[in-house]
Design a protein around this motif. Structure first.
Motif, mmCIF file in Angstrom:
data_model
loop_
_atom_site.group_PDB
_atom_site.id
_atom_site.type_symbol
_atom_site.label_atom_id
_atom_site.label_comp_id
_atom_site.label_asym_id
_atom_site.label_seq_id
_atom_site.Cartn_x
_atom_site.Cartn_y
_atom_site.Cartn_z
ATOM 1 N N ARG A 153 -4.236 -6.486 11.087
ATOM 2 C CA ARG A 153 -4.224 -7.072 9.743
ATOM 3 C C ARG A 153 -4.228 -5.925 8.745
ATOM 4 N NH1 ARG A 153 -8.972 -11.125 11.234
ATOM 5 N NH2 ARG A 153 -7.757 -12.554 12.516
ATOM 6 N N TRP A 154 -3.565 -6.168 7.632
ATOM 7 C CA TRP A 154 -3.424 -5.133 6.600
ATOM 8 C C TRP A 154 -4.782 -4.549 6.205
ATOM 9 C CZ3 TRP A 154 -0.987 -1.551 4.113
ATOM 10 C CH2 TRP A 154 -1.394 -1.158 2.841
ATOM 11 N N VAL A 155 -5.755 -5.392 5.933
ATOM 12 C CA VAL A 155 -7.067 -4.908 5.473
ATOM 13 C C VAL A 155 -7.746 -4.084 6.557
ATOM 14 C CG1 VAL A 155 -9.398 -5.664 4.854
ATOM 15 C CG2 VAL A 155 -7.436 -6.713 3.757
ATOM 16 N N HIS A 156 -7.697 -4.559 7.784
ATOM 17 C CA HIS A 156 -8.341 -3.818 8.872
ATOM 18 C C HIS A 156 -7.630 -2.490 9.122
ATOM 19 C CE1 HIS A 156 -10.067 -7.843 10.466
ATOM 20 N NE2 HIS A 156 -10.836 -7.302 9.539
ATOM 21 N N TYR A 157 -6.303 -2.519 9.023
ATOM 22 C CA TYR A 157 -5.564 -1.272 9.205
ATOM 23 C C TYR A 157 -5.890 -0.291 8.075
ATOM 24 C CZ TYR A 157 -1.916 2.151 9.756
ATOM 25 O OH TYR A 157 -1.255 3.345 9.907
ATOM 26 N N GLY A 158 -5.894 -0.776 6.838
ATOM 27 C CA GLY A 158 -6.234 0.084 5.708
ATOM 28 C C GLY A 158 -7.621 0.689 5.854
ATOM 29 N N LEU A 159 -8.567 -0.127 6.300
ATOM 30 C CA LEU A 159 -9.927 0.376 6.522
ATOM 31 C C LEU A 159 -9.946 1.388 7.660
ATOM 32 C CD1 LEU A 159 -12.953 0.393 6.000
ATOM 33 C CD2 LEU A 159 -13.138 -1.656 7.433
ATOM 34 N N ILE A 174 3.741 2.224 4.756
ATOM 35 C CA ILE A 174 4.887 2.553 5.607
ATOM 36 C C ILE A 174 4.488 2.524 7.080
ATOM 37 C CG2 ILE A 174 6.449 4.438 6.267
ATOM 38 C CD1 ILE A 174 6.650 5.054 3.225
ATOM 39 N N ASN A 175 3.368 3.133 7.412
ATOM 40 C CA ASN A 175 2.935 3.156 8.806
ATOM 41 C C ASN A 175 2.566 1.772 9.320
ATOM 42 O OD1 ASN A 175 2.725 5.940 10.150
ATOM 43 N ND2 ASN A 175 2.065 6.301 8.046
ATOM 44 N N PHE A 176 1.945 0.967 8.474
ATOM 45 C CA PHE A 176 1.613 -0.393 8.885
ATOM 46 C C PHE A 176 2.895 -1.183 9.147
ATOM 47 C CE2 PHE A 176 0.508 -4.864 8.006
ATOM 48 C CZ PHE A 176 -0.493 -5.038 8.950
ATOM 49 N N GLY A 177 3.873 -1.040 8.260
ATOM 50 C CA GLY A 177 5.152 -1.721 8.444
ATOM 51 C C GLY A 177 5.845 -1.305 9.732
ATOM 52 N N ILE A 178 5.868 -0.008 10.002
ATOM 53 C CA ILE A 178 6.477 0.484 11.234
ATOM 54 C C ILE A 178 5.700 -0.019 12.447
ATOM 55 C CG2 ILE A 178 6.945 2.565 12.610
ATOM 56 C CD1 ILE A 178 7.623 3.977 9.945
ATOM 57 N N GLY A 179 4.381 0.028 12.357
ATOM 58 C CA GLY A 179 3.556 -0.462 13.468
ATOM 59 C C GLY A 179 3.786 -1.931 13.752
ATOM 60 N N MET A 180 3.905 -2.742 12.697
ATOM 61 C CA MET A 180 4.163 -4.173 12.888
ATOM 62 C C MET A 180 5.546 -4.406 13.491
ATOM 63 S SD MET A 180 1.389 -5.665 12.189
ATOM 64 C CE MET A 180 0.776 -4.185 13.000
#
Length: 174
Positions: free
Chosen positions: A149-155, A60-66
């Motif tokens: 990027r999703w992976v970098h954000y997740g990390l 959710i946060n990644f989606g909002i950030g993008m």
């Protein structure tokens, strides 16, 4: 899993280090994905029932950030609305898990009734990952996030050395 246990020192850390060095020689993205996965395993080892909550929060946060990143140049008002939504989501999540029991117990006491509500268990590290994600959203709104990027954000959110003990990081520090 604690950093001082034999499982961490003799099993988890050697596997993570070897996997990281082998995979990061192939590509930086693979190394990052490996650390992201290892961080999820680290978190899930102690509280597996909250790993999906963590992943949902990241998504959710990644989606909002993008969304903020995409519309920031077009409309600061819309970007600010998305930023506010992200902050409310994170504070709501944090507030529910930290204070739901407090409010139910106080309402029960004040009104002299017994509310049969399931006790809410506080997920480990929820404060750190909520505030870290708020910092990401603010940095994105301020134009400080250039690459996401999703992976970098997740990390960035789950990186095991800081996930359960902090400190809160800014995206640029990763």
């Amino acid at each position: 899993m604690l950093f001082t246990t034999g499982t961490f020192v003799l099993v988890f850390m050697p596997i993570v280090l070897v996997g990281f060095f082998l995979l990061s020689q192939q590509s930086h993205a693979l190394g990052s994905a490996w650390l992201f996965l290892a961080s999820l395993v680290f978190y899930g080892y102690w509280m597996p029932e909250f790993t999906l909550l963590l992943l949902m929060s990241i998504g959710i946060n990644f989606g909002i950030g993008m969304r903020v990143l995409k519309i920031r140049g077009m409309s600061l008002t819309s970007a600010k609305s998305w930023l506010a939504l992200g902050i409310v989501f994170n504070l709501g999540l944090l507030g529910y898990f930290k204070y739901a029991n407090f409010f139910v117990d106080n309402l029960s006491t004040v009104f002299g009734v017994h509310l049969s509500v399931v006790k809410v268990i506080l997920p480990i590290g929820i404060s750190f990952y909520c505030f870290t994600q708020i910092a990401f959203l603010v940095d994105t709104y301020q134009g400080k996030v250039k690459e996401a990027r999703w992976v970098h954000y997740g990390l960035f959110v789950t990186y095991f050395p800081h996930l359960i003990a902090g400190p809160v990081l800014h995206h640029s520090q990763m």
